[in-house]
Design a protein around this motif. Structure first.
Motif, PDB file in Angstrom:
ATOM      1  N   PHE A  73      50.803  38.676  53.534  1.00 40.22           N
ATOM      2  CA  PHE A  73      51.846  39.114  52.466  1.00 40.22           C
ATOM      3  C   PHE A  73      53.015  38.709  52.955  1.00 40.22           C
ATOM      4  O   PHE A  73      53.892  38.065  52.167  1.00 40.22           O
ATOM      5  CB  PHE A  73      51.893  40.560  52.702  1.00 40.22           C
ATOM      6  CG  PHE A  73      50.704  41.511  51.883  1.00 40.22           C
ATOM      7  CD1 PHE A  73      50.416  41.354  50.475  1.00 40.22           C
ATOM      8  CD2 PHE A  73      49.796  42.119  52.652  1.00 40.22           C
ATOM      9  CE1 PHE A  73      49.338  42.006  49.859  1.00 40.22           C
ATOM     10  CE2 PHE A  73      48.626  42.703  52.171  1.00 40.22           C
ATOM     11  CZ  PHE A  73      48.568  42.664  50.792  1.00 40.22           C
ATOM     12  N   THR A  95      43.682  40.673  50.671  1.00 41.71           N
ATOM     13  CA  THR A  95      42.289  40.398  50.023  1.00 41.71           C
ATOM     14  C   THR A  95      42.081  39.415  49.205  1.00 41.71           C
ATOM     15  O   THR A  95      43.001  38.770  48.709  1.00 41.71           O
ATOM     16  CB  THR A  95      41.561  41.768  49.694  1.00 41.71           C
ATOM     17  OG1 THR A  95      42.442  41.936  48.504  1.00 41.71           O
ATOM     18  CG2 THR A  95      41.743  43.043  50.547  1.00 41.71           C
ATOM     19  N   GLN A  98      43.944  39.777  46.076  1.00 44.70           N
ATOM     20  CA  GLN A  98      45.193  39.847  46.170  1.00 44.70           C
ATOM     21  C   GLN A  98      45.759  38.325  46.176  1.00 44.70           C
ATOM     22  O   GLN A  98      46.735  37.858  45.838  1.00 44.70           O
ATOM     23  CB  GLN A  98      45.673  40.366  47.341  1.00 44.70           C
ATOM     24  CG  GLN A  98      45.463  42.148  46.915  1.00 44.70           C
ATOM     25  CD  GLN A  98      45.431  42.996  48.513  1.00 44.70           C
ATOM     26  OE1 GLN A  98      45.379  42.305  49.578  1.00 44.70           O
ATOM     27  NE2 GLN A  98      44.955  44.291  48.148  1.00 44.70           N
ATOM     28  N   LYS A 116      34.961  42.871  42.980  1.00 44.02           N
ATOM     29  CA  LYS A 116      34.281  44.025  43.386  1.00 44.02           C
ATOM     30  C   LYS A 116      34.807  45.075  43.731  1.00 44.02           C
ATOM     31  O   LYS A 116      36.008  45.234  43.773  1.00 44.02           O
ATOM     32  CB  LYS A 116      33.252  43.616  44.529  1.00 44.02           C
ATOM     33  CG  LYS A 116      32.409  42.526  44.267  1.00 44.02           C
ATOM     34  CD  LYS A 116      31.696  42.212  45.935  1.00 44.02           C
ATOM     35  CE  LYS A 116      30.870  40.967  45.373  1.00 44.02           C
ATOM     36  NZ  LYS A 116      29.917  40.481  46.615  1.00 44.02           N
ATOM     37  N   GLY A 118      36.475  48.424  45.334  1.00 47.07           N
ATOM     38  CA  GLY A 118      36.882  48.384  46.855  1.00 47.07           C
ATOM     39  C   GLY A 118      37.746  47.117  47.647  1.00 47.07           C
ATOM     40  O   GLY A 118      37.451  47.176  48.606  1.00 47.07           O
ATOM     41  N   LEU A 123      46.686  46.946  44.835  1.00 53.98           N
ATOM     42  CA  LEU A 123      47.870  46.348  45.458  1.00 53.98           C
ATOM     43  C   LEU A 123      48.147  45.094  44.604  1.00 53.98           C
ATOM     44  O   LEU A 123      49.238  44.611  44.648  1.00 53.98           O
ATOM     45  CB  LEU A 123      47.971  46.061  46.685  1.00 53.98           C
ATOM     46  CG  LEU A 123      47.940  46.957  48.076  1.00 53.98           C
ATOM     47  CD1 LEU A 123      47.779  46.456  49.430  1.00 53.98           C
ATOM     48  CD2 LEU A 123      49.276  47.769  47.839  1.00 53.98           C
ATOM     49  N   GLU A 226      41.187  49.564  35.708  1.00 51.24           N
ATOM     50  CA  GLU A 226      39.848  50.225  35.073  1.00 51.24           C
ATOM     51  C   GLU A 226      39.777  49.553  33.461  1.00 51.24           C
ATOM     52  O   GLU A 226      39.555  50.495  32.530  1.00 51.24           O
ATOM     53  CB  GLU A 226      39.463  51.434  35.014  1.00 51.24           C
ATOM     54  CG  GLU A 226      39.364  51.996  36.473  1.00 51.24           C
ATOM     55  CD  GLU A 226      38.372  51.333  37.364  1.00 51.24           C
ATOM     56  OE1 GLU A 226      37.385  50.578  36.937  1.00 51.24           O
ATOM     57  OE2 GLU A 226      38.651  51.296  38.703  1.00 51.24           O
ATOM     58  N   GLY A 380      37.431  53.847  40.360  1.00 55.78           N
ATOM     59  CA  GLY A 380      38.623  53.782  41.337  1.00 55.78           C
ATOM     60  C   GLY A 380      38.911  54.317  42.390  1.00 55.78           C
ATOM     61  O   GLY A 380      39.831  54.098  43.133  1.00 55.78           O
ATOM     62  N   ARG A 408      32.083  53.758  45.087  1.00 56.50           N
ATOM     63  CA  ARG A 408      32.673  54.975  45.827  1.00 56.50           C
ATOM     64  C   ARG A 408      32.554  54.848  47.183  1.00 56.50           C
ATOM     65  O   ARG A 408      33.238  55.452  48.045  1.00 56.50           O
ATOM     66  CB  ARG A 408      32.721  56.382  45.356  1.00 56.50           C
ATOM     67  CG  ARG A 408      32.903  56.496  44.020  1.00 56.50           C
ATOM     68  CD  ARG A 408      34.228  55.963  43.506  1.00 56.50           C
ATOM     69  NE  ARG A 408      34.045  54.628  42.692  1.00 56.50           N
ATOM     70  CZ  ARG A 408      34.984  53.778  42.826  1.00 56.50           C
ATOM     71  NH1 ARG A 408      36.114  53.595  43.546  1.00 56.50           N
ATOM     72  NH2 ARG A 408      34.620  52.608  42.143  1.00 56.50           N
ATOM     73  N   ARG A 411      33.740  50.756  50.736  1.00 57.32           N
ATOM     74  CA  ARG A 411      35.134  50.085  50.287  1.00 57.32           C
ATOM     75  C   ARG A 411      35.771  49.207  51.499  1.00 57.32           C
ATOM     76  O   ARG A 411      35.789  49.354  52.605  1.00 57.32           O
ATOM     77  CB  ARG A 411      36.013  51.233  49.987  1.00 57.32           C
ATOM     78  CG  ARG A 411      35.336  51.902  48.668  1.00 57.32           C
ATOM     79  CD  ARG A 411      36.092  52.990  48.118  1.00 57.32           C
ATOM     80  NE  ARG A 411      37.237  52.701  47.388  1.00 57.32           N
ATOM     81  CZ  ARG A 411      37.439  51.959  46.134  1.00 57.32           C
ATOM     82  NH1 ARG A 411      36.331  51.627  45.714  1.00 57.32           N
ATOM     83  NH2 ARG A 411      38.482  51.665  45.663  1.00 57.32           N
ATOM     84  N   TYR A 412      36.642  48.066  51.175  1.00 56.41           N
ATOM     85  CA  TYR A 412      37.224  47.194  51.843  1.00 56.41           C
ATOM     86  C   TYR A 412      36.280  46.826  53.016  1.00 56.41           C
ATOM     87  O   TYR A 412      35.433  46.192  52.595  1.00 56.41           O
ATOM     88  CB  TYR A 412      38.652  48.059  52.409  1.00 56.41           C
ATOM     89  CG  TYR A 412      39.446  46.952  53.192  1.00 56.41           C
ATOM     90  CD1 TYR A 412      39.952  45.935  52.747  1.00 56.41           C
ATOM     91  CD2 TYR A 412      39.878  47.344  54.399  1.00 56.41           C
ATOM     92  CE1 TYR A 412      40.462  44.996  53.119  1.00 56.41           C
ATOM     93  CE2 TYR A 412      40.685  46.423  55.176  1.00 56.41           C
ATOM     94  CZ  TYR A 412      41.048  45.233  54.440  1.00 56.41           C
ATOM     95  OH  TYR A 412      41.828  44.171  55.128  1.00 56.41           O
TER      96      TYR A 412
HETATM   97  N1  LIG Z   1      45.074  43.725  51.978  1.00 52.65           N
HETATM   98  C1  LIG Z   1      44.711  44.770  52.539  1.00 52.65           C
HETATM   99  N2  LIG Z   1      44.386  45.222  54.038  1.00 52.65           N
HETATM  100  C2  LIG Z   1      44.058  46.409  54.344  1.00 52.65           C
HETATM  101  N3  LIG Z   1      43.350  47.284  53.358  1.00 52.65           N
HETATM  102  C3  LIG Z   1      43.470  47.089  52.038  1.00 52.65           C
HETATM  103  C4  LIG Z   1      44.154  45.918  51.739  1.00 52.65           C
HETATM  104  N4  LIG Z   1      44.061  45.860  50.255  1.00 52.65           N
HETATM  105  C5  LIG Z   1      43.461  47.157  49.890  1.00 52.65           C
HETATM  106  N5  LIG Z   1      43.130  47.632  51.051  1.00 52.65           N
HETATM  107  C6  LIG Z   1      42.300  49.030  51.268  1.00 52.65           C
HETATM  108  O1  LIG Z   1      41.227  48.783  50.653  1.00 52.65           O
HETATM  109  C7  LIG Z   1      40.665  50.032  49.767  1.00 52.65           C
HETATM  110  C8  LIG Z   1      40.206  49.869  48.505  1.00 52.65           C
HETATM  111  O2  LIG Z   1      41.460  49.160  47.686  1.00 52.65           O
HETATM  112  P1  LIG Z   1      41.489  49.699  46.136  1.00 52.65           P
HETATM  113  O3  LIG Z   1      41.413  51.031  45.955  1.00 52.65           O
HETATM  114  O4  LIG Z   1      42.579  48.944  45.476  1.00 52.65           O
HETATM  115  O5  LIG Z   1      40.003  48.895  45.662  1.00 52.65           O
HETATM  116  P2  LIG Z   1      39.701  48.548  44.270  1.00 52.65           P
HETATM  117  O6  LIG Z   1      39.360  47.180  44.332  1.00 52.65           O
HETATM  118  O7  LIG Z   1      40.877  48.833  43.309  1.00 52.65           O
HETATM  119  O8  LIG Z   1      38.535  49.409  43.681  1.00 52.65           O
HETATM  120  P3  LIG Z   1      38.036  49.904  42.657  1.00 52.65           P
HETATM  121  O9  LIG Z   1      37.162  48.751  41.804  1.00 52.65           O
HETATM  122  O10 LIG Z   1      36.904  50.792  43.139  1.00 52.65           O
HETATM  123  O11 LIG Z   1      38.901  50.552  41.965  1.00 52.65           O
HETATM  124  C9  LIG Z   1      41.943  50.957  49.995  1.00 52.65           C
HETATM  125  O12 LIG Z   1      41.678  52.019  51.008  1.00 52.65           O
HETATM  126  C10 LIG Z   1      43.050  50.162  50.336  1.00 52.65           C
HETATM  127  O13 LIG Z   1      44.123  50.459  51.240  1.00 52.65           O
END
Ligand SMILES: Nc1ncnc2c1ncn2[C@@H]1O[C@H](COP(=O)(O)OP(=O)(O)OP(=O)(O)O)[C@@H](O)[C@H]1O
Length: 765
Positions: A73, A95, A98, A116, A118, A123, A226, A380, A408, A411-412
């Motif tokens: 970042f 990620t 991002q 995918k 999680g 962000l 979504e 989500g 669900r 994740r991450y």
């Molecule tokens: N760069 C990052 N570094 C560390 N943790 C991260 C980072 N980006 C996101 N996370 C963590 O990853 C988890 C999943 O992120 P997020 O909810 O945005 O996923 P998503 O892709 O929107 O999932 P979904 O498709 O299920 O909505 C969250 O707990 C978030 O805090």
């Protein structure tokens, strides 16, 4: 006094200085963003990452670092306020989604992002929202600058939290506008001062329609999280109405794990040369790599046994169980709660009051427990402490729904496991999942002996608790309707289901009649054992009902909610008809309100005259040769006049009365035993303490009922742990006294065992 003007001017000077520093920062950011813009259509992930410790921002020669190759970042052109907030929250490395989308989004492009579950999509859109308004120096007087739309209230709440994290040091005002909140009038007064709205479509539209002077003509960024769901037919009307009130000149971002590719959808949003960013398109699987996915064939009538056994075998886990309708969620939750599995149980569905939904959601984030839910929790949600298991007890509508549900967990960077129960006729879903790159392994349940049957216990429960019987009947009807109106007939087919056995497995004394339409595509449908069941729905109605059902679980605008109410009335009518047939009269109809009753009942009454009372312990019937017959065979083959004796109301009431008396007797004995056990325990503990073994004492009530005790060497749990456990952990502050009184409301272990044995005996004779 004399100092006052001085300090005033000092603070004024400070403000001026801060303002000028901010303006300098903004102009530097704009210059940086403009000079290093990634090429339109380029993939930042293909670029060589910046070397560690490489200079960032304006370089010695006056040029800028290449932010499109950023992996952290800190390498992006972000304001200090945003950077500080990200650092504070512990976000350092980006990620993939991002990395791929932020460089495009920060320079103002429309983005269509898919990655995918999680993987950090939130962000990827929250940062550009905050940065855009910061760079525009957005203030309260500027009104709504950004709208983030989510399909569900819980997800909107979660997005709002992320926004608060990222915007921690900024001065914007932001509001969460979701349905189910009572303070809508207050919201109306303040909504015009908000800069960022995080909302569900229904509530946003309500403000657009009802709030005086509400306007978004200055909107800078629109985000649909979504997106495929929001663009889906369920939200079509509201979204069109919303978009028609937004300025066309804006940045639009759409994100989802299962992104829409429909040109029509995109046209509706007037996207301008959007960047298609699908970071996992070439990945081996469409689901997170740390997710272990299994599926197993479970006959419909053994589903509850399997679910119960699963829960009992995973008492130390955090489990999310998906069922297809609110009514099923309610029934399974209420019934299992009364059977006290030894782990806190919770439920979440779209028909719950908002406050309760929020409580349940946050409790599940914190605790080891089982959450029974509809698809309201499918998309989500990022439950704080990792979910260990996602159990899809009912088959999802489609592949996308499967992907979101399993998402669900894992994740991450964390792992997770999922299991999908499929009835034999739903096994085609496996091919569909595999074709969509979902690595799912079909496993066989080797040892069916380990299955802990629960149907017998449910029968007893339903006898004891009439409200549960009604709930079971509604759940049954709703499930059948849900299967009936599913679009994908390769997978969902009512006539393939063992309807009577399924009703019996829910503990229902008889199979409820369902007011389905007679013909489907002009073909008379036979529905196996249940000769009373008629299917009358046309394809057109089918489609409409699928939509209604889907929408049921989500945050809906008012006009769609009224559709769901009519759907609910249908269930009530089915239930009523069943009751009527059962009772041969309409005296009970008053319970459901006058509105539901009229003509249909009298019309249907004649049609649905076959209905037997099948109370606990009498399910096995014999033919003249003494062979056992399936439960309804007697009805199918018998002379109606003879069978009418089975419908005798007095007989049935007498039977229930006897059953109740028996249960009460057992209850009394059990209570005495229970008291004795507790007394023994106290004495033992006293003795232990006296011997100086105090620190080897066992844990609290909650621990006793938890899985630690359950996972003993022989897999059996000390009886006492079940007795003291109140599985409804919604009542956090519950006193011990209350917990004990809850015991009266449930079936005790001794009783459960006695009844189970009795039922098993009867069944296997
Ligand atoms: N760069 C990052 N570094 C560390 N943790 C991260 C980072 N980006 C996101 N996370 C963590 O990853 C988890 C999943 O992120 P997020 O909810 O945005 O996923 P998503 O892709 O929107 O999932 P979904 O498709 O299920 O909505 C969250 O707990 C978030 O805090």
């Amino acid at each position: 006094m004399g100092n006052k003007p001085k300090s005033k001017s000092k603070s004024k000077a400070d403000r001026k200085e801060r303002r000028s520093a901010e303006l300098d920062e903004i102009s530097l950011l704009n210059e940086w963003i403009e000079s290093q813009k990634p090429d339109s259509g380029s993939n930042p992930l293909a670029l060589k990452p910046l070397p560690d410790n490489a200079p960032v921002g304006r370089l010695h020669d006056g040029s800028f670092s290449a932010y499109s190759a950023a992996t952290k970042f800190s390498e992006l052109p972000l304001s200090k306020k945003t950077m500080d907030a990200l650092k504070k929250a512990g976000y350092v490395k980006m990620t993939e989604i991002q990395r791929a989308s932020l460089p495009h989004a920060l320079c103002g492009r429309d983005v269509l992002g898919a990655a995918k579950t999680g993987s950090g999509k939130t962000l990827a859109f929250v940062i550009p929202v905050v940065e855009k308004l910061h760079k525009e120096r957005w203030g309260p007087e500027d009104g709504v600058g950004s709208i983030i739309i989510s399909p569900t209230r819980e997800l909107a709440g979660q997005l709002f939290d992320v926004l608060k994290t990222v915007g921690k040091f900024h001065n914007f005002s932001a509001g969460l506008l979701i349905g189910g909140r009572k303070d809508v009038e207050m919201e109306k007064e303040r909504v015009n001062e908000l800069n960022i709205l995080v909302c569900t479509p229904g509530r946003l539209l309500q403000h657009m329609d009802e709030t005086p002077n509400f306007e978004c003509s200055q909107l800078q960024i629109l985000v649909l999280d979504e997106a495929d769901r929001i663009l889906d037919v369920g939200f079509k009307k509201s979204l069109n109405a919303i978009v028609s009130q937004l300025p066309k000149h804006r940045q639009t971002m759409l994100f989802s794990a299962t992104q829409t590719k429909s040109v029509q959808d995109l046209a509706r949003l007037s996207l301008k040369d959007p960047e298609y960013i699908s970071v996992h398109e070439k990945a081996e699987s469409a689901t997170p790599s740390r997710l272990q996915q299994t599926a197993m064939t479970v006959p419909l009538d053994q589903k509850l046994d399997m679910l119960w056994s699963f829960v009992k075998a995973h008492l130390n886990s955090k489990i999310l169980v998906f069922l297809s309708t609110c009514k099923q969620v309610k029934f399974v939750y209420e019934a299992f709660k009364k059977l006290r599995p030894g782990i806190p149980l919770k439920c979440l569905h779209g028909r719950m009051k908002q406050e309760r939904r929020i409580n349940i959601y946050s409790q599940f984030c914190e605790q080891r427990s089982v959450l029974f839910c509809t698809d309201v929790a499918a998309r989500g949600l990022d439950f704080n402490k990792a979910v260990d298991w996602v159990v899809q007890a009912d088959c999802p509508d489609d592949v996308a729904s499967y992907i979101h549900r399993v998402g669900r967990t894992a994740r991450y960077l964390s792992g997770g496991r999922s299991v999908l129960f499929l009835t034999p006729s739903e096994m085609k879903m496996i091919d569909k999942l595999k074709a969509a790159k979902v690595p799912i392994q079909v496993i066989k349940v080797n040892n069916m002996k380990r299955l802990q049957p629960v149907s017998g216990l449910l029968s007893s429960l339903l006898v004891k608790h009439s409200e549960l019987q009604e709930l079971a009947a509604k759940a049954f009807i709703r499930y059948m309707r849900c299967i009936h109106i599913q679009k994908d007939k390769d997978v969902f087919e009512v006539k393939e289901l063992p309807i009577d056995k399924f009703a019996a497995s829910m503990g229902l004394p008889l199979t409820p009649n369902i007011r389905f339409v007679k013909k489907l595509k002009g073909k008379q449908l036979s529905v196996g054992e249940s000769s009373v069941l008629e299917l009358e729905t046309s394809i057109k109605r089918q489609k409409a009902e699928t939509n209604k059902l889907r929408e049921e679980n989500l945050d809906l605008p008012a006009e769609l909610l009224s559709l769901n109410d009519s759907e609910d009335e249908d269930v009530e009518k089915d239930l009523l008809l069943s009751k009527q047939t059962e009772n041969e009269g309409i005296e009970k109809s008053a319970e459901f309100g006058d509105a539901v009753l009229p003509t249909r009942i009298s019309k249907k009454k004649k049609k649905l005259k076959i209905n037997i009372h099948r109370p606990v312990g009498t399910r096995v019937v014999f033919d003249e040769q003494g062979n056992t017959l399936p439960p309804l065979a007697r009805v199918a083959g018998a002379n109606n006049d003879d069978d009418l004796s089975l419908l005798d109301k007095d007989k049935r009431n007498e039977y229930y009365k006897k059953m109740r008396e028996e249960l009460m007797k057992v209850d009394k004995v059990d209570k005495v035993l229970d008291r004795q056990r507790r007394r023994d325990k106290r004495i033992k503990e006293k003795v232990k303490r006296k011997r100086g073994l105090g620190d080897e004492e066992e844990g609290s009530d909650e621990d006793l009922s938890g899985s630690g005790a359950d996972e003993g060497t022989n897999g059996r749990k000390p009886k006492r742990s079940k007795i003291y456990f109140n599985s409804d952990s919604d009542d956090d502050g519950e006193t011990r006294g209350k917990k004990e009184s809850a015991i009266d409301d449930s079936i005790s272990l001794a009783e459960q065992e006695a009844l189970a044995l009795k039922l098993l005996d009867a069944m296997h004779q």
